[in-house]
Motif scaffolding. Structure first.
Motif, mmCIF file in Angstrom:
data_model
loop_
_atom_site.group_PDB
_atom_site.id
_atom_site.type_symbol
_atom_site.label_atom_id
_atom_site.label_comp_id
_atom_site.label_asym_id
_atom_site.label_seq_id
_atom_site.Cartn_x
_atom_site.Cartn_y
_atom_site.Cartn_z
ATOM 1 N N MET A 1 0.821 -1.186 0.000
ATOM 2 C CA MET A 1 0.000 0.000 0.000
ATOM 3 C C MET A 1 0.876 1.266 0.000
ATOM 4 S SD MET A 1 -3.020 0.782 2.615
ATOM 5 C CE MET A 1 -4.358 1.798 2.180
ATOM 6 N N LEU A 2 1.961 1.235 0.777
ATOM 7 C CA LEU A 2 2.844 2.391 0.812
ATOM 8 C C LEU A 2 3.476 2.643 -0.560
ATOM 9 C CD1 LEU A 2 4.720 1.900 4.204
ATOM 10 C CD2 LEU A 2 3.044 3.646 3.668
ATOM 11 N N LYS A 3 3.922 1.560 -1.207
ATOM 12 C CA LYS A 3 4.560 1.707 -2.524
ATOM 13 C C LYS A 3 3.595 2.284 -3.557
ATOM 14 C CE LYS A 3 8.499 -1.162 -3.218
ATOM 15 N NZ LYS A 3 9.077 -2.358 -3.739
ATOM 16 N N ARG A 4 2.355 1.887 -3.482
ATOM 17 C CA ARG A 4 1.357 2.404 -4.436
ATOM 18 C C ARG A 4 1.220 3.915 -4.340
ATOM 19 N NH1 ARG A 4 -4.040 -0.574 -3.519
ATOM 20 N NH2 ARG A 4 -2.988 -1.554 -1.804
ATOM 21 N N HIS A 5 1.433 4.458 -3.131
ATOM 22 C CA HIS A 5 1.287 5.897 -2.927
ATOM 23 C C HIS A 5 2.616 6.635 -3.009
ATOM 24 C CE1 HIS A 5 -2.937 5.675 -1.943
ATOM 25 N NE2 HIS A 5 -2.677 4.616 -1.187
ATOM 26 N N GLY A 6 3.676 5.920 -3.402
ATOM 27 C CA GLY A 6 4.982 6.554 -3.568
ATOM 28 C C GLY A 6 5.764 6.725 -2.287
ATOM 29 N N CYS A 7 5.391 5.988 -1.263
ATOM 30 C CA CYS A 7 6.089 6.083 0.018
ATOM 31 C C CYS A 7 6.890 4.811 0.260
ATOM 32 C CB CYS A 7 5.094 6.259 1.158
ATOM 33 S SG CYS A 7 4.111 7.755 1.036
ATOM 34 N N SER A 8 7.774 4.865 1.220
ATOM 35 C CA SER A 8 8.505 3.671 1.615
ATOM 36 C C SER A 8 8.571 3.615 3.137
ATOM 37 C CB SER A 8 9.915 3.672 1.019
ATOM 38 O OG SER A 8 10.657 4.748 1.533
ATOM 39 N N TRP A 9 8.850 2.434 3.647
ATOM 40 C CA TRP A 9 8.933 2.241 5.081
ATOM 41 C C TRP A 9 10.313 2.663 5.558
ATOM 42 C CZ3 TRP A 9 11.983 -0.958 8.188
ATOM 43 C CH2 TRP A 9 11.576 -1.042 9.520
ATOM 44 N N HIS A 10 10.376 3.477 6.611
ATOM 45 C CA HIS A 10 11.640 3.935 7.183
ATOM 46 C C HIS A 10 11.653 3.602 8.664
ATOM 47 C CE1 HIS A 10 12.809 6.265 3.677
ATOM 48 N NE2 HIS A 10 11.553 6.658 3.600
ATOM 49 N N GLN A 11 12.813 3.191 9.135
ATOM 50 C CA GLN A 11 12.966 2.932 10.561
ATOM 51 C C GLN A 11 13.428 4.216 11.236
ATOM 52 O OE1 GLN A 11 15.497 -0.340 11.395
ATOM 53 N NE2 GLN A 11 14.973 -0.398 13.547
ATOM 54 N N ARG A 12 12.865 4.496 12.393
ATOM 55 C CA ARG A 12 13.212 5.706 13.132
ATOM 56 C C ARG A 12 14.664 5.676 13.582
ATOM 57 N NH1 ARG A 12 8.958 6.980 17.758
ATOM 58 N NH2 ARG A 12 10.827 8.016 18.424
#
Length: 55
Positions: A1-12
């Protein structure tokens, strides 16, 4: 879902960006020993909370 919106998962990051490592070292060296206080002596005691030490 994140990739579809142009986002990626980041660790704090574990530390704040504003952290001043030099100030932290000075605090640990000068202030912390006064705040911590003296250690208790290693005297054997009772493990019972209801019965005082029988010395």
């Amino acid at each position: 879902m994140l990739k579809r919106h142009g986002c990626s998962w980041h660790q704090r990051a574990r530390r704040a960006i504003e952290r001043d490592d030099d100030a932290v070292e000075v605090w640990k060296r000068e202030t912390w020993p006064r705040v911590r206080g003296p250690r208790r002596s290693a005297v054997p005691g009772s493990s019972s909370r209801t019965r005082p030490d029988s010395r």
